[in-house]
Design a protein around this motif. Structure first.
Motif, PDB file in Angstrom:
ATOM      1  N   ALA A 104       0.719  -1.295   0.108  1.00 36.17           N
ATOM      2  CA  ALA A 104      -0.012   0.004  -0.123  1.00 36.17           C
ATOM      3  C   ALA A 104       0.768   1.375   0.037  1.00 36.17           C
ATOM      4  O   ALA A 104       0.553   2.173  -0.605  1.00 36.17           O
ATOM      5  N   GLY A 108       0.998   3.412  -3.180  1.00 38.27           N
ATOM      6  CA  GLY A 108       0.007   4.562  -2.795  1.00 38.27           C
ATOM      7  C   GLY A 108      -1.394   4.038  -2.877  1.00 38.27           C
ATOM      8  O   GLY A 108      -2.373   5.027  -3.147  1.00 38.27           O
ATOM      9  N   ASN A 109      -1.520   2.831  -3.083  1.00 35.94           N
ATOM     10  CA  ASN A 109      -2.971   2.257  -3.509  1.00 35.94           C
ATOM     11  C   ASN A 109      -3.454   1.167  -2.420  1.00 35.94           C
ATOM     12  O   ASN A 109      -2.472   0.236  -2.387  1.00 35.94           O
ATOM     13  N   TRP A 111      -5.330  -1.276  -2.584  1.00 36.97           N
ATOM     14  CA  TRP A 111      -5.678  -2.258  -3.125  1.00 36.97           C
ATOM     15  C   TRP A 111      -4.323  -3.200  -3.621  1.00 36.97           C
ATOM     16  O   TRP A 111      -4.413  -4.578  -3.809  1.00 36.97           O
ATOM     17  N   ALA A 112      -3.592  -2.187  -3.967  1.00 35.16           N
ATOM     18  CA  ALA A 112      -2.093  -2.992  -4.099  1.00 35.16           C
ATOM     19  C   ALA A 112      -1.378  -3.696  -3.052  1.00 35.16           C
ATOM     20  O   ALA A 112      -0.999  -4.753  -3.017  1.00 35.16           O
ATOM     21  N   PRO A 177      -2.464   3.742   3.283  1.00 31.93           N
ATOM     22  CA  PRO A 177      -3.796   4.005   2.912  1.00 31.93           C
ATOM     23  C   PRO A 177      -4.900   2.955   3.095  1.00 31.93           C
ATOM     24  O   PRO A 177      -4.380   1.786   3.038  1.00 31.93           O
TER      25      PRO A 177
END
Length: 426
Positions: A104, A108-109, A111-112, A177
């Motif tokens: 994450a 910066g995501n 869902w990653a 995040p």
């Protein structure tokens, strides 16, 4: 063994008369049980004044705490249905927490991070599969090694990655995040108003509904959907039939053309991915960052939930909710809420005693159970609260009690944990 025997692997292990007397859980029985439990919780709340028994906050927290336990349990279910004991779930969850936070932050995501957490857990599953399936290492030894390895690897990685980031440290990551949250529109305020009135049953239903429909993480919804998906794949598809046959009789499965090694590998990889997903949930939803020791033994509790559910997704989900609920109560006004829960436990034990006496004709067992119910009720009547030292271990005590009560009806896969080598039946 015929193909029909593989479709219903339980048949050879049940006597005809025992099979006709076996208690079957139907949707009608389940709904009646849930209704009775709701009435009991409402009664206990009205008698004791412990509003957190059915408050929206407690229900929301229960779901958040049950999800990682349930995902770990699902992971154990996949592996053990294929005949591989996986007590390395804790280590795979630890890998998932670190990888979930790292992914994450790196991309910066959130869902990653979810994908990275699943991959991290799957890598732990791959090591377990190589050791147990390919090299025939004892499943327990391999699982313990995975637990130790997961802890050591994440400690090292934290020091070389998170310690260099602003807000991070040797044992924790910077804030990560989070996945988005959703709420059912237009019903939150009316339910809050009804809950605040503290009416018998109506306010309890309102509190439960508000807890289930407001500020629910998208990752929570995904995790819940994995329960019916697991049931469908393992019990309603040819792939699931072949995978379960590897846990019941791998020699018979091999004789019908099933590549037992392949299915065991797939099952353990999925097992690790689900445990890693539970770890990512801990880092991103249950908390706002990765922290060392974040799993807190939830991988082992997930294994207990799987056993409580008799290696079935529905029962596993019920066990995860039970453990998550008791964990949530001890975190919110622990002494008062856990004390009120003693009344609920006493009534449930009385119900078990009546069932043992009337339906099973086990007088001695019913008497022992009845004495236990009286003891719990006496503790409830003579105390006003429960010491904090006790409330902190409530989920673990619940785990032991549930497993002891469920032990008599368990039927694990017949070849679970048994060593297998191709061609050994020849």
């Amino acid at each position: 063994m015929s193909q029909g025997a593989l479709i219903t692997p339980e048949a050879p292990f049940l006597e005809p008369k025992a099979a006709t007397r076996r208690f079957k859980v139907t949707w009608q029985v389940l709904l009646l049980a849930l209704g009775a439990l709701l009435l009991l919780l409402s009664f206990a709340r009205a008698v004791t004044g412990a509003v957190d028994l059915t408050s929206a906050g407690a229900i929301n927290a229960s779901v958040a705490l049950a999800i990682p336990i349930g995902l770990a349990g699902l992971g154990g279910l996949w592996a053990e249905r294929a005949g591989v004991v996986n007590i390395g779930l804790e280590g795979m969850m630890i890998l998932g927490t670190w990888c979930g936070a790292w992914g994450a932050l790196q991309f910066g995501n959130p869902w990653a991070g979810v994908v990275a957490g699943a991959i991290g857990g799957a890598l732990g599953g791959l090591l377990h599969a190589i050791a147990t399936v390919t090299f025939g290492v004892d499943h327990i030894i391999s699982g313990v090694a995975i637990n130790i390895l997961g802890l050591g690897v994440t400690q090292f990685l934290s020091k070389v990655t998170f310690a260099e980031m602003p807000g991070g440290g040797d044992s924790q990551s910077p804030p990560v995040p989070k996945p988005g949250v959703v709420s059912v529109p237009w019903i939150g305020d009316p339910l809050r108003t009804l809950e605040a009135k503290q009416w018998f049953l109506l306010s309890d239903v309102a509190g439960i509904l508000r807890g289930l429909t407001t500020n629910v993480s998208l990752l929570t919804i995904l995790a819940i959907l994995l329960v019916p998906l697991t049931y469908y794949v393992l019990w309603r598809t040819a792939f699931g039939l072949r995978l379960r046959s590897c846990g019941e009789s791998p020699v018979a499965a091999e004789s019908l053309g099933v590549n037992v090694y392949t299915y065991k590998y797939i099952a353990v990889l999925v097992s690790g991915a689900l445990a890693g997903l539970g770890g990512a949930f801990l880092a991103q939803v249950a908390a706002s960052a990765y922290r060392e020791g974040q799993t807190g033994g939830r991988g082992f509790i997930g294994l207990a939930a799987m056993i409580f559910g008799n290696w079935r997704p529905g029962g596993l989900a019920g066990g995860a909710v039970l453990f998550g609920y008791t964990d949530a109560l001890q975190l919110r006004r622990g002494g008062e809420s856990v004390h009120a829960l003693l009344l609920v436990v006493a009534v449930l034990i009385v119900a078990v005693a009546v069932y043992q006496l009337v339906r099973q004709n086990r007088t001695r067992a019913a008497l022992i159970t009845g004495v236990a119910a009286v003891a719990v009720f006496v503790v409830f009547a003579l105390t006003d609260t429960v010491p904090s030292e006790f409330t902190s271990v409530t989920p673990h005590i619940t785990t032991l009690l549930v497993l002891s009560l469920a032990a008599q009806r368990l039927r694990p896969p017949a070849a679970n944990g048994a060593p297998y080598r191709r061609g050994q039946g020849k």
